[in-house]
Design a protein around this motif. Sequence first.
Motif, short mmCIF file in Angstrom:
data_model
loop_
_atom_site.label_atom_id
_atom_site.label_comp_id
_atom_site.label_asym_id
_atom_site.label_seq_id
_atom_site.Cartn_x
_atom_site.Cartn_y
_atom_site.Cartn_z
N ASP A 1 2.42 0.92 3.44
CA ASP A 1 3.57 0.19 3.53
C ASP A 1 4.80 0.91 3.22
OD1 ASP A 1 2.35 -2.09 4.39
OD2 ASP A 1 1.62 -2.57 2.46
N PHE A 2 4.54 1.85 2.15
CA PHE A 2 5.68 2.85 1.93
C PHE A 2 5.04 4.13 1.29
CE2 PHE A 2 4.71 1.03 -2.43
CZ PHE A 2 4.86 1.84 -3.18
N PHE A 3 5.86 5.31 1.41
CA PHE A 3 5.39 6.58 1.03
C PHE A 3 6.13 7.55 1.10
CE2 PHE A 3 4.57 6.14 5.42
CZ PHE A 3 4.29 7.37 5.88
N THR B 1 0.85 -1.18 -0.03
CA THR B 1 0.15 -0.09 -0.15
C THR B 1 0.73 1.25 0.17
OG1 THR B 1 -0.28 -0.13 2.42
CG2 THR B 1 -1.88 -1.07 1.20
N THR B 2 0.35 2.30 -0.57
CA THR B 2 1.13 3.63 -0.51
C THR B 2 0.03 4.64 -0.86
OG1 THR B 2 3.14 4.63 -1.63
CG2 THR B 2 1.56 3.73 -3.17
N VAL B 3 0.57 5.85 -0.68
CA VAL B 3 -0.10 7.23 -1.12
C VAL B 3 0.57 8.14 -1.98
CG1 VAL B 3 -1.53 6.94 1.32
CG2 VAL B 3 0.64 8.51 0.92
N GLN C 1 -0.06 18.10 4.45
CA GLN C 1 -1.00 17.98 5.35
C GLN C 1 -1.80 16.85 5.37
OE1 GLN C 1 -4.27 20.96 4.61
NE2 GLN C 1 -5.05 20.75 6.68
N LYS C 2 -2.14 16.16 4.46
CA LYS C 2 -2.90 15.03 4.42
C LYS C 2 -2.00 13.80 4.96
CE LYS C 2 -6.21 12.15 2.58
NZ LYS C 2 -7.63 12.06 2.91
N VAL C 3 -0.62 13.80 4.80
CA VAL C 3 0.28 12.94 5.38
C VAL C 3 0.24 13.22 7.11
CG1 VAL C 3 2.56 12.02 5.66
CG2 VAL C 3 1.61 12.51 3.37
N ASN C 4 0.29 14.35 7.35
CA ASN C 4 0.12 14.79 8.72
C ASN C 4 -0.86 14.01 9.41
OD1 ASN C 4 2.75 16.14 9.14
ND2 ASN C 4 1.95 18.00 8.41
N LEU C 5 -2.08 14.31 8.76
CA LEU C 5 -3.21 13.77 9.37
C LEU C 5 -3.38 12.26 9.30
CD1 LEU C 5 -5.90 15.86 7.63
CD2 LEU C 5 -5.29 16.19 9.95
N MET C 6 -2.73 11.45 8.42
CA MET C 6 -2.59 10.21 8.29
C MET C 6 -1.59 9.68 9.63
SD MET C 6 -1.25 7.81 5.10
CE MET C 6 0.38 8.39 5.29
N ILE C 7 -0.56 10.38 9.57
CA ILE C 7 0.33 9.93 10.59
C ILE C 7 0.07 10.15 12.09
CG2 ILE C 7 2.54 10.47 11.77
CD1 ILE C 7 3.56 11.34 9.08
N ALA C 8 -0.97 11.17 12.14
CA ALA C 8 -1.60 11.33 13.68
C ALA C 8 -2.68 10.13 13.76
CB ALA C 8 -2.24 12.81 13.48
#
Length: 556
Positions: free
Chosen positions: A123-125, A63-65, A110-117
Amino acid sequence: MKNRVMPIVLSLIMVLTILLAACSSKTADPTTNPTTDLNTVPSTSTNSPGGVKGKYDPPIELTTVMYNFNYPKFGEGDSLNNNPWTRYLLEQDGIKVNHLWDVASAQYEQKVNLMIASGNIPDFFAVSPLQFKQLHNAGLIEDLTHSYEQYATEETKQVIQDAGPEVIQSAIIDGKLMAIPWSGENLVYSPSVLWVRSDWMEQLKLSPPQSMNDVLHIAEAFTKQDPDGNKQDDTFGLAMDKNFDMMTGFLNAYHAYKGIWMEDGAGRLAYSSIQPEMKTALAKLQEMYAARQLDPEFGIKDYAKVEESIGSGKIGLIFGNIGTSELTQRLTPAIDWIPYPVPSIDDKPALMQHPLNIAGYYWVVKKGTKNVEAIYQMIQVWLDLFYNNTSDEMYAQYNATSDTGYWMNAPIRIYKTFKDVDIYRHLKPLLESSDKEHADVSELTPEERDFYARILDFEKGNSDNRWVYWKEGLNSSAKVIDGYITNKQYQPDKFIITPTPAMIQKKPNLDKMENQMISKIILGGSLDEFDKFVSEWKKLGGDDITKEVNDWYANK
């Protein structure tokens, strides 16, 4: 990714792609291993990269984004998880890539920050330098030290090595490789190139600049000798903007550097903007402003307003970059602007400052992910399909057509730093041949064949391809960058980690003070403003930042 086989409008979009991706980077010295073999076009097998066993059977899923740009990337019937790249990876390598989401580039961090939170990461990004540090500190990402050594192909390692030694160093924490740097093109696109209006040079019978004193003479002539012949005092020598983005090349000619950390000769790092060379360069700019060799209104003009001045025929000198021919094509389509290396004010060569050579991001792998080695297999697929193939059909299928950027569907990417210089070097022997029309172009990539055809077309009189001629031709800006590489004319920013605590707290105010000082001096203020700035910079946080920077540098 710039200027693929497509009309100029798409090539400009590709240029914006890199500028957007690279806006926050810092860089390394490219001179250790400047590039791969430039006399041949590499050819590798995507089915057996590095130590990977080949196609996974049964297939694996990762999986990735990802982010996208404001340009179509899907063909008819295609989607985020069903497109030429996902189909190729599944069919040829047994790797099923599942994109969880895809957003516009401006929204990605910003989207990655929300995802991390949320605690739910793929799996990788790709992550920003700050996100990389946060994920490492939280123990959420894999140590890639051994997998990179074992499974990354030699070509992958060479691409990252070509980006500069500090690029891989920036991904190492506590002696472990914790990410794969998204190598960029800053060693080609950040260095300044001097662009000069050829028609004004011819009108005034001026010789090409060989030294910085020659440049100053040309700037004076462009200001005082009516180069456009309209009998009005309405031209200026040198382009300048209120944010000083167009000042870098001028400073570098005086061995001055704005906003980077450099070695001080005693094993420590020093902030470049407070060095005495900066004062010398600013004093000369003050003289030029007083003599109207700079636009009297530059202090209120952003880059877009300066473009208007260039387009209206008011300016004859630009410290731009390798891609400025595309700007001049748009603003002054009937004028040849000639690129020259930035000359030096003395007998020491001018060094070109540049940031860390990443495209803004690092590739990380979630801790516990199975088949980590598959990311190296996907990187090699990217290199093969995007850079190495010589097939027009494959290019149209996986890279781009005139209206679709398929390359954006690649789930993982790294950029070849010297791609544009590679193109120049590949085209050079063909352009120098006695029979250019019948040259063998079969070993060129589709992009190179397109550029070659465009250059020949320009030589026959098609001015639409002027920008290609001056970017990739025999006397082009790519030739200028090639000279920088050969002559090792680079000044890297030596601070390559995320901001220190004092930087986060105090740097914004210090940067504002710095720009105010520069503006005051150029506009006629006392040169004592520089010394006052240096003193205040140190007192108001500069000394604290310098200590933190050198604590890191001593223990890196």
